[in-house]
Design a protein around this motif. Structure first.
Motif, PDB file in Angstrom:
ATOM      1  N   ASN A 110       0.840  -1.198   0.000  1.00 51.17           N
ATOM      2  CA  ASN A 110       0.000   0.000   0.000  1.00 51.17           C
ATOM      3  C   ASN A 110       0.874   1.246   0.000  1.00 51.17           C
ATOM      4  O   ASN A 110       2.101   1.162  -0.152  1.00 51.17           O
ATOM      5  CB  ASN A 110      -0.911  -0.008   1.225  1.00 51.17           C
ATOM      6  N   SER A 144      -3.358   3.489   2.998  1.00 54.15           N
ATOM      7  CA  SER A 144      -4.376   2.820   2.198  1.00 54.15           C
ATOM      8  C   SER A 144      -4.487   1.356   2.591  1.00 54.15           C
ATOM      9  O   SER A 144      -3.614   0.804   3.271  1.00 54.15           O
ATOM     10  CB  SER A 144      -4.030   2.946   0.707  1.00 54.15           C
ATOM     11  N   HIS A 148      -4.455  -2.712   2.257  1.00 55.55           N
ATOM     12  CA  HIS A 148      -3.464  -3.598   1.642  1.00 55.55           C
ATOM     13  C   HIS A 148      -4.030  -4.212   0.366  1.00 55.55           C
ATOM     14  O   HIS A 148      -5.181  -4.667   0.336  1.00 55.55           O
ATOM     15  CB  HIS A 148      -3.068  -4.701   2.625  1.00 55.55           C
ATOM     16  N   PHE A 194       0.292  -4.407  -5.565  1.00 53.94           N
ATOM     17  CA  PHE A 194       0.016  -2.974  -5.453  1.00 53.94           C
ATOM     18  C   PHE A 194       0.978  -2.147  -6.307  1.00 53.94           C
ATOM     19  O   PHE A 194       2.154  -2.480  -6.442  1.00 53.94           O
ATOM     20  CB  PHE A 194       0.137  -2.546  -3.985  1.00 53.94           C
TER      21      PHE A 194
END
Length: 329
Positions: free
Chosen positions: A97, A114, A116, A120
């Motif tokens: 994140n 943010s 997980h 990402f």
């Protein structure tokens, strides 16, 4: 080398493997708790937007709808624009994140992280709320193309990390069998090789990927006072994991060809039990004639005497008489 020696031989690579696993876990924990300053300092990439600036001259050729946001941008009211877009002072990009926050008296204060997400990647257009807005055009075509490549490579980086993590855990489990045989060490060496390959791939990918992203940010967004930098703490941990994993593989290989675990008595028979032995003189079967000096004479018809070194008969063969025998001390 006995079982104790075998244990000592296995302890080194096992300890190195555990150290590598700990480093991998630390990498995965980066950015998972906004209240933990140590974890907040573990990030791959940092975007500094403290002094973000958008000039009206950058938007002269764009059909701008009139609203509070665009008016604020045109009037070069940077702070108003940041507040309208809810842009923070910095953004930390981690494995799962990103976290964002503001500077408080020169110190980082993370205020948001943010959720997980597997595979990402950091999308500044989405994070900064620039979707379908005129400000999205401040990103050059080169930067947008670079972000697309970054998105795909970030997925591979995440997969490499997961495989390295799982392989390291399996390496520890299989490593217990190495205590009992060199076949166990060989199997562990194979698993360790898989772990090291994917760990090195993860480390190289992350280093090259975010170094490239940093260069793109600093080039394409320099005029907007947006700067990118790398998180040194994260890369130290990542490359320490690589070092521990590689060293563990070398020692696993060493233990598969050495450190058999067999005792000296098994390997060398009863040789170890004969350390306190010596030789003692035994009587000659020929009496006192056994080892007297012999005078050889020469001349026609002369025959040397037979009372030099007597021979013993063993079966149908004559063997030399051995004047000494082994005896325990």
């Amino acid at each position: 080398m006995g079982k104790a020696g075998r244990f000592a031989c296995i302890f080194t690579p096992m300890g190195l493997t555990i150290a590598s696993l700990i480093c991998l876990i630390i990498v995965g924990l980066g950015g998972t708790n906004r209240k933990d300053d140590n974890l907040n300092n573990l990030y791959f990439f940092r975007a500094n937007t403290t002094d973000i600036r958008v000039n009206a001259t950058d938007l002269t050729n764009i059909d701008i709808p009139h609203n509070a946001l665009t008016d604020a941008i045109i009037q070069q009211s940077t702070q108003v624009a940041k507040d309208a877009l809810n842009i923070k002072d910095f953004y930390h990009v981690s494995l799962w994140n990103y976290c964002a926050g503001d500077f408080d008296n020169g110190n980082d204060k993370v205020t948001y992280c943010s959720k997980h997400t597997n595979k990402f990647w950091f999308n500044p257009v989405e994070v900064w709320g620039l979707n379908n807005t005129v400000t999205e055009h401040i990103f050059s075509k080169e930067l947008r193309d670079g972000l697309k490549v970054y998105k795909e490579v970030a997925k591979w980086m995440f997969v490499a990390y997961v495989i390295a993590l799982v392989a390291t855990i399996v390496e520890i489990l299989v490593g217990f069998f190495a205590l009992f045989s060199r076949w166990g060490s060989l199997a562990t060496t194979i698993v360790s090789s898989v772990s090291s390959v994917f760990l090195i791939a993860f480390a190289l990918t992350s280093t090259i990927l975010y170094s490239t992203l940093m260069g793109s940010f600093n080039t394409a967004l320099k005029k907007y006072n947006i700067h990118g930098s790398l998180g040194h703490n994260m890369y130290v941990v990542v490359w320490l994991a690589v070092l521990f994993s590689f060293a563990a593989g070398v020692f696993w290989l060493f233990s598969s060809c050495c450190c058999s675990g067999r005792s000296n008595r098994i390997k060398y028979g009863d040789r170890a039990g004969r350390k306190g032995t010596s030789y003692e003189r035994v009587d000659s079967p020929q009496g006192d004639r056994g080892y007297g000096p012999v005078n050889f004479q020469s001349g026609p018809g002369f025959q040397a005497p037979h009372h030099g070194v007597p021979l013993n008969s063993v079966g149908n063969k004559e063997t030399a008489y051995e004047p000494y025998r082994r005896a325990d001390v």
